[in-house]
Design an enzyme around this catalytic site. Structure first.
Site, PDB file in Angstrom:
ATOM      1  N   GLU A   1      39.161  33.476  41.465  1.00 46.95           N
ATOM      2  CA  GLU A   1      40.452  33.561  42.205  1.00 46.95           C
ATOM      3  C   GLU A   1      40.358  33.469  43.626  1.00 46.95           C
ATOM      4  O   GLU A   1      39.803  34.929  44.142  1.00 46.95           O
ATOM      5  CB  GLU A   1      41.280  34.812  41.481  1.00 46.95           C
ATOM      6  CG  GLU A   1      42.843  34.973  41.939  1.00 46.95           C
ATOM      7  CD  GLU A   1      43.335  36.132  42.228  1.00 46.95           C
ATOM      8  OE1 GLU A   1      44.601  36.596  42.361  1.00 46.95           O
ATOM      9  OE2 GLU A   1      42.403  37.224  42.223  1.00 46.95           O
TER      10      GLU A   1
ATOM     11  N   ASP B   1      38.222  38.301  39.670  1.00 45.28           N
ATOM     12  CA  ASP B   1      39.446  38.689  40.387  1.00 45.28           C
ATOM     13  C   ASP B   1      39.251  38.795  41.701  1.00 45.28           C
ATOM     14  O   ASP B   1      37.825  39.294  42.092  1.00 45.28           O
ATOM     15  CB  ASP B   1      39.940  39.856  39.649  1.00 45.28           C
ATOM     16  CG  ASP B   1      41.215  40.427  40.100  1.00 45.28           C
ATOM     17  OD1 ASP B   1      42.137  39.592  40.118  1.00 45.28           O
ATOM     18  OD2 ASP B   1      41.301  41.270  40.796  1.00 45.28           O
TER      19      ASP B   1
END
Length: 727
Positions: free
Chosen positions: A460, A407
């Site tokens: 990401e 993330d």
């Protein structure tokens, strides 16, 4: 040293919880006839040293301090127990301060270097046996603390009872506490550099925790999973190669379905319900939003504090292992969201863990994340890198997880991410790149590639950072894939337009192919796109109810035909109308409506066609696997392209009509004459469409078109995607 030679000041420091070297005072001391044993037991009324072999009393210890400091003679070389008489009765235990150091010199060296990749087996709480005694060994990194103690109900949460030994070489405190069992609740009590008592801290390397909002750590049972996924693991590298189909179902485990089944934990409910569902729809993988324990449920797991512990909300760690095993038995891979960018500032967590900025930067221009009011890891510190890489390996190796989606990579890469001028510190060259984070990500990818071959690492990353999926050895970051955030935003914006206006936004659907092969991409329709007023996927679609569903079906067809691996957030597969709410389960009753059921059937069939058609996945990352056929028909909002697999694989043709107007006799060039099978039509009646199409087969003639030698004359249904495959 004789009893009367014991330093009174040291005893005072011990009984008041300020002695930083308990082994210098407690346990057995001396040799021969001068050997003594010392113990601090504040609740004891009487203490005896007894033989470990037969329970014979060796000595009764004398209370030397009213707070509970006891001393007594001890025969040389006789293993002993402490027999403790207190208000609760009589109990016997080995003496924690009779055991030698726990960690070896190599452990300490590697920890300090940040290269102890078995971080989770070195630090934390582990059931162990030492010198024939069963118990739990504890180890925690806190180099600037004056004193660290293990506390729990077993010692009345009294930090004076079990102070730990400091191993100066690595700043690690350790202690073996005999007779503790799995399931024991504990925390650490620390005195900061100035002697101040800090809030009780959870173990950063705990393998299990209490159920939030409780914040304690739990001694986990030794791993006892009987795995049955040998076949899956033996084929994993091939299943997860860039040439393989990859279709990911993203799930927030706590809100997918009701987990309230008496006598069963959440992981077992999901094993019975989620696993067969994902397999039946043809997804290759399930991706779980962060399951690492997190204090605030509203963060959806993206503010974790326990990087080694599956959330106790869903059951114990062994139940999570059973879930992964069930996924593999069903042929479904497991990916986890993993958050190494930042952590929350809860008092029981990592923030100023030993009274200093230990895991984080001291300067808020580096250590405070302005978007989330969270704390940024200090990637330049060896031990922090070791902690995070150890966490990654923990999930991949202990739990057989097949990959990690990392993330907020963009927030890690740039020192000025979401910061105004003057709110960030340049790197040593004056630039905005976070050199320490870059080095960390490269090391992470190289370690995972070496220790977990075939596992995926997915970024990401929302910027144009070059080489995200290039090998670290070639100057890249080493990820397997990168989320294509630009594709997601462009195409969703296009789909929200009324079809009459789409001609003016035609380039939003084609722009992704300008850079589609610069990285290896996953096309994400993720949780972030169905929250905070953005509407659900269906809710974004314009038109009357029929058109909204047709638009969604056509868009999903466009996505599955487009280069790039696929990711769809839960609920999108049946067109949930409401935005996702993490406090509620999905609206499964919508499947009673044929229109919603039709979307679900389409997703199932898209996955089936995708997996069965090498041209749709085998050359996802190669420009030679794609060719535009119709790119410039903005007036009619039609797109068409060819996909190619390896030599000998049948090519596939994808055609999209993003207006509600049927197109008859639409000629499209193809590379070969002969029969082309219409393997999917999003307008089919079974999906809720008007059932306009081409009857399942079309004959391509040797009539050149679009710079190709043959062509098809097609009927394009309204708001539809067709996929055709050459015979």
């Amino acid at each position: 040293m004789r009893e009367h030679d014991i330093d009174a000041g040291a005893v005072e420091a011990l009984v008041h919880g300020h002695h930083g070297d308990p082994f210098a005072l407690l346990g057995p001391h001396g040799a021969g006839a001068g050997r003594t044993v010392r113990a601090f037991l504040p609740t004891a009324e009487k203490v005896e040293a007894v033989s470990r072999h037969d329970g014979t009393v060796l000595a009764e210890l004398t209370r030397q301090h009213p707070a509970g400091f006891f001393v007594g003679p001890l025969p040389a070389d006789v293993p002993y127990l402490l027999r403790i008489h207190d208000a609760g009765g009589v109990r016997e235990t080995e003496d924690s301060y009779a055991f030698g150091p726990i960690l070896g010199d190599l452990d300490l060296y590697l920890l300090a270097e940040g290269r102890h990749h078995d971080f989770g087996t070195c630090l934390g709480a582990h059931v162990d046996e030492r010198d024939g005694a069963r118990g739990v060994r504890f180890a925690v990194w806190a180099p600037n603390a004056q004193r660290v103690s293990v506390v729990g109900a077993f010692n009345h949460w009294d930090g004076r009872c079990h102070p730990m030994r400091l191993r100066h070489a690595a700043g690690v405190w350790e202690l073996f506490i005999p007779r503790l069992l799995p399931g024991t609740l504990y925390k650490y009590e620390l005195l900061g550099p100035g002697g101040e008592r800090l809030p009780l801290k959870a173990d950063p390397v705990a393998f299990a925790t209490e159920v939030p909002p409780a914040t304690g750590s739990v001694v986990a049972a030794p791993a006892g999973t009987v795995w049955s996924d040998e076949v899956w693991l033996s084929r994993r590298s091939a299943r997860q190669s860039v040439e393989a189909p990859l279709s990911i179902y993203e799930v927030h485990a706590l809100s997918w379905v009701s987990l309230d089944e008496p006598g069963r934990c959440g992981w077992d409910v999901l094993a019975d319900r989620l696993v067969p569902y994902v397999a039946a729809l043809g997804f290759t993988h399930v991706e779980l939003m962060p399951i690492m324990e997190h204090p605030f449920a509203g963060s959806w797991g993206y503010q974790p504090l326990s990087q080694f512990a599956p959330t106790a909300r869903l059951g114990p760690p062994e139940a999570f292992a059973r879930f992964v095993d069930r996924c593999h038995e069903a042929g479904v891979g497991v990916l986890l969201d993993w958050v190494p960018a930042h952590f929350p500032n809860d008092a029981h967590g990592l923030a100023r863990f030993d009274g200093t900025a230990l895991y984080e930067h001291a300067d808020p221009r580096e250590g405070l994340h302005p978007d989330w009011n969270t704390i940024v890891y200090n990637f330049g510190r060896n031990e922090v890198r070791g902690f995070l890489i150890g966490s990654a390996l923990h999930w991949l190796e202990r739990f057989h997880v097949d990959g990690l989606r990392v993330d907020a990579v963009a927030a890690m890469l740039y020192r000025d991410y979401s910061r105004a001028a003057g709110e960030w510190i340049p790197n040593k060259y004056g630039g905005r790149e976070n050199l320490e984070a870059i080095a960390f990500l490269r090391e992470l990818s190289e370690v995972i590639a070496a220790r977990c071959p075939g596992c995926l690492l997915i970024a990401e990353e929302s910027t144009a950072w070059p080489g995200v999926t290039r090998a670290a050895s070639d100057g890249g970051l080493g990820f397997s894939y990168k989320w294509n955030m630009g594709w997601m935003h462009d195409t969703l914006h296009y789909m929200q337009e009324d079809p009459i206006n789409r001609r003016y936004h035609h380039g939003e659907m084609t722009f992704g192919l300008v850079y589609a092969f610069s990285e290896r991409f996953v096309l994400p329709l993720s949780h972030d796109e169905v929250v905070y007023g953005k509407h659900s996927l269906l809710g974004r679609m314009p038109g009357d109810p029929w058109q909204r569903f047709a638009n969604l079906r056509a868009f999903l067809g466009f996505m599955w035909g487009h280069p790039g691996k696929k990711l769809l957030f839960m609920g999108g597969e049946f067109g949930q109308e409401a935005e996702w709410n993490h406090d509620a389960i999905l609206a499964w009753d919508r499947l009673d409506d044929p229109a919603h059921r039709g979307v679900q059937l389409l997703v199932r069939d898209l996955n089936g066609v995708y997996a069965a058609t090498p041209a749709l996945h085998a050359r996802d990352a190669e420009a030679s696997g794609f060719r535009w056929v119709v790119i410039d028909d903005a007036a009619q909002s039609v797109f068409a392209w060819l996909r190619f697999g390896a030599d000998g694989d049948a090519p596939a043709l994808v055609v999209c009509n993003f207006t509600p107007v049927p197109r008859h006799g639409y000629r499209i060039g193809v590379p070969r004459a002969g029969r082309w099978q219409e393997v999917l039509n999003s307008d089919a009646e079974v999906y809720g469409g008007s059932n306009l199409g081409n009857g399942g087969n079309v004959l391509a003639q040797m009539i050149a078109s679009h710079d190709l030698p043959a062509s098809l004359e097609l009927t394009l249904p309204p708001l539809s995607t067709l996929i055709l495959r050459a015979d």
